[in-house]
Design an enzyme around this catalytic site. Sequence first.
Site, mmCIF file in Angstrom:
data_model
loop_
_atom_site.group_PDB
_atom_site.id
_atom_site.type_symbol
_atom_site.label_atom_id
_atom_site.label_comp_id
_atom_site.label_asym_id
_atom_site.label_seq_id
_atom_site.Cartn_x
_atom_site.Cartn_y
_atom_site.Cartn_z
ATOM 1 N N GLY A 318 -1.624 8.916 -3.700
ATOM 2 C CA GLY A 318 -1.314 9.681 -2.492
ATOM 3 C C GLY A 318 0.155 10.055 -2.474
ATOM 4 N N GLU A 319 0.730 10.118 -1.291
ATOM 5 C CA GLU A 319 2.141 10.455 -1.073
ATOM 6 C C GLU A 319 2.455 11.919 -1.367
ATOM 7 O OE1 GLU A 319 4.857 7.902 -3.173
ATOM 8 O OE2 GLU A 319 3.874 6.058 -2.506
#
Length: 355
Positions: A318-319
């Site tokens: 993610g991120e």
Amino acid sequence: MNSSLSQILKRIQPLDEASMASAMKRQDELTKPRGSLGVLEELSVKLAGICRSPSPVLKNRAVVVMAADHGVAVEGVSAYPQRVTRQMVLNFLNGGAAINVFASQAGARVAVVDMGVIGGFEPHPMLCCKTIDSGTKNMAVGPAMSRQQAIDSLEAGIAVAEAELSRGMDVVGTGDMGIGNTTAASAICAAITGKTAVEVTGRGTGIADWQMAHKIEVINRALTVNRPDGADAIDVLSKVGGFEIGGLAGVMLAAAANNIPVVIDGFISGAAALLAVKLAPLCREYLIASHLSVEPGHRIMLDWLGLTPLLNLNLRLGEGTGAALGIWLSGTAAGVLSEMCTFGDAGVSDKDGGA
């Protein structure tokens, strides 16, 4: 429905066919065998249609990382405690996370948005505060948020995108942070695609077998208790979503309304894309799938969206890390159109009778 959201939905138009035709023609004239750059050629043509230019330029690049806490975290659906959401946002702001490295390599700035992280933050140049509430409520026992809060999160995402546009933005990537948000994304996926919790649920942060079974049970409970209407994106968001997921959907809608390519990250961004496309089907044409996550529901999302991922690297962080890679590839694809010579320009013989 709030006026700015409704206005954004009305502004989203089909891609520009003339620009796409010109880009396709130029691809066939460049000094290479026709079609030899494969998916990158297709991507360049799509970018031309999105940007409404035969030679799109993706100079100003941004990754918007939205963060929020999730009430469902109390059910023990993650390998990490809820406080990690706030700790990781501080890591983003200090430049020490994977997304900071990936974005730097892609030539993109990182904009971090607090959509509802417990504890809040001190002012920071990279941080935008759009707090809806201190995390959502536990969706396993009732709605994650009110319908108004769902609309507010979409509106917040629109405002963030428009602020980034005012700074100069030719392409945007979407990223997330929120302990428990793969549980919300799985529930959104099930509600919209009609798949079962078993089919769409993965291990998220790397949970054990017993936690996996419990996570599926929690998602089933949330779907049963809340009965989200898969035809109504705002209902789904309000009942089983997250503030950062709604915010990312708002970013996607605003970008599409302003002819900006949206490079989506993995599973959480995929959930936001489902909501955005439910609200505005034409938004689908502005989305670029950066990669295929190892989360099983991500493939289901991309199939529903009709998107083919650029990469398959077994990512599950993610991120916005995958989105940063996708931005770099998109910039490269666009650069081919504007920087590469044609057969005629270079004085190279074209087997089909060119110079």
